[in-house]
Design an enzyme around this catalytic site. Structure first.
Site, PDB file in Angstrom:
ATOM      1  N   ARG A  77      42.008  30.913  32.692  1.00  0.00           N
ATOM      2  CA  ARG A  77      42.155  31.670  33.603  1.00  0.00           C
ATOM      3  C   ARG A  77      43.878  30.956  34.774  1.00  0.00           C
ATOM      4  NH1 ARG A  77      45.306  34.157  36.802  1.00  0.00           N
ATOM      5  NH2 ARG A  77      43.930  36.276  38.263  1.00  0.00           N
ATOM      6  N   GLU A  85      46.423  45.084  35.301  1.00  0.00           N
ATOM      7  CA  GLU A  85      45.430  44.743  33.927  1.00  0.00           C
ATOM      8  C   GLU A  85      45.578  45.626  32.809  1.00  0.00           C
ATOM      9  OE1 GLU A  85      42.694  43.166  34.135  1.00  0.00           O
ATOM     10  OE2 GLU A  85      42.485  41.758  36.443  1.00  0.00           O
ATOM     11  N   ARG A 129      35.638  30.897  32.776  1.00  0.00           N
ATOM     12  CA  ARG A 129      37.069  30.590  32.576  1.00  0.00           C
ATOM     13  C   ARG A 129      37.595  29.193  33.219  1.00  0.00           C
ATOM     14  NH1 ARG A 129      39.669  36.060  33.989  1.00  0.00           N
ATOM     15  NH2 ARG A 129      39.009  35.714  35.933  1.00  0.00           N
TER      16      ARG A 129
END
Length: 194
Positions: A77, A85, A129
């Site tokens: 990330r 998104e 992540r």
């Protein structure tokens, strides 16, 4: 009546100027002067650096990188930015999301990158992540590049003052002034679909 003279005490003002001004400047710059920055001796403990190749772009702020040390790809990330998104399971595709993802593919597909942590950020997020800056082959920070191109907005998680935050915010300001990417038509900075 005689006046009593008070002796001027320059040391108080000098002390105030020497201590208060740098502390105020640090606070205004988003730094906490009570937390010492990493020194060259401790920098290796505070920052993790690894290299690899981007194997998969998930969206504009999430990638999978195969590290040069081998093993399975690491899901990353990207620190300091948020892109509209496109793949959230419970959310619609947001304005400028497809464009930001396509741009990320152009910049990152099969790119040799360096992943760098930030001393104030966690090592991973709640989804497991790795939280890292992605440094491109030319040495530029992908977060600032994406923000300046209007593909991402500056993002701060839990008010963490990331080391690159000021650069990313400045890059975003450039994109806003130029109406670039998500700051122009049709989004004008409003990416959420209603």
């Amino acid at each position: 009546m005689s006046r009593v003279r008070t002796r001027y005490r320059p040391t108080v003002r000098v002390f105030t100027a020497c201590v208060a001004v740098p502390v105020a400047a640090a606070l205004l710059a988003g730094c906490n002067p009570l937390i010492a920055p990493p020194t060259p001796e401790t920098a290796h403990e505070a920052v993790s650096v690894s290299s690899g190749v981007v194997e998969r772009v998930i969206d504009g702020d999430t990638v999978e990188v195969r590290l040069s040390t081998g093993g399975d790809p690491v899901r990353v990330r990207v620190l300091g930015i948020d892109t509209p998104e496109t793949v959230a399971p419970d959310a619609p595709v947001e304005c400028w999301g497809p464009e930001a993802s396509a741009w990320a593919h152009q910049q990152l597909d099969n790119a040799a990158v360096t992943l760098t942590s930030d001393p104030v950020a966690d090592d991973t997020d709640r989804y497991g992540r790795a939280l890292r800056y992605v440094v491109l082959p030319d040495g530029s920070n992908y977060s600032a590049f994406a923000a300046e191109s209007g593909m991402a907005r500056a993002y701060t998680y839990k008010n963490q003052q990331l080391s690159e935050a000021a650069n990313i915010v400045a890059a975003q300001s450039t994109a806003q002034r130029n109406g670039a990417g998500l700051w122009g038509s049709p989004c004008y900075g409003q990416t959420a679909r209603r």
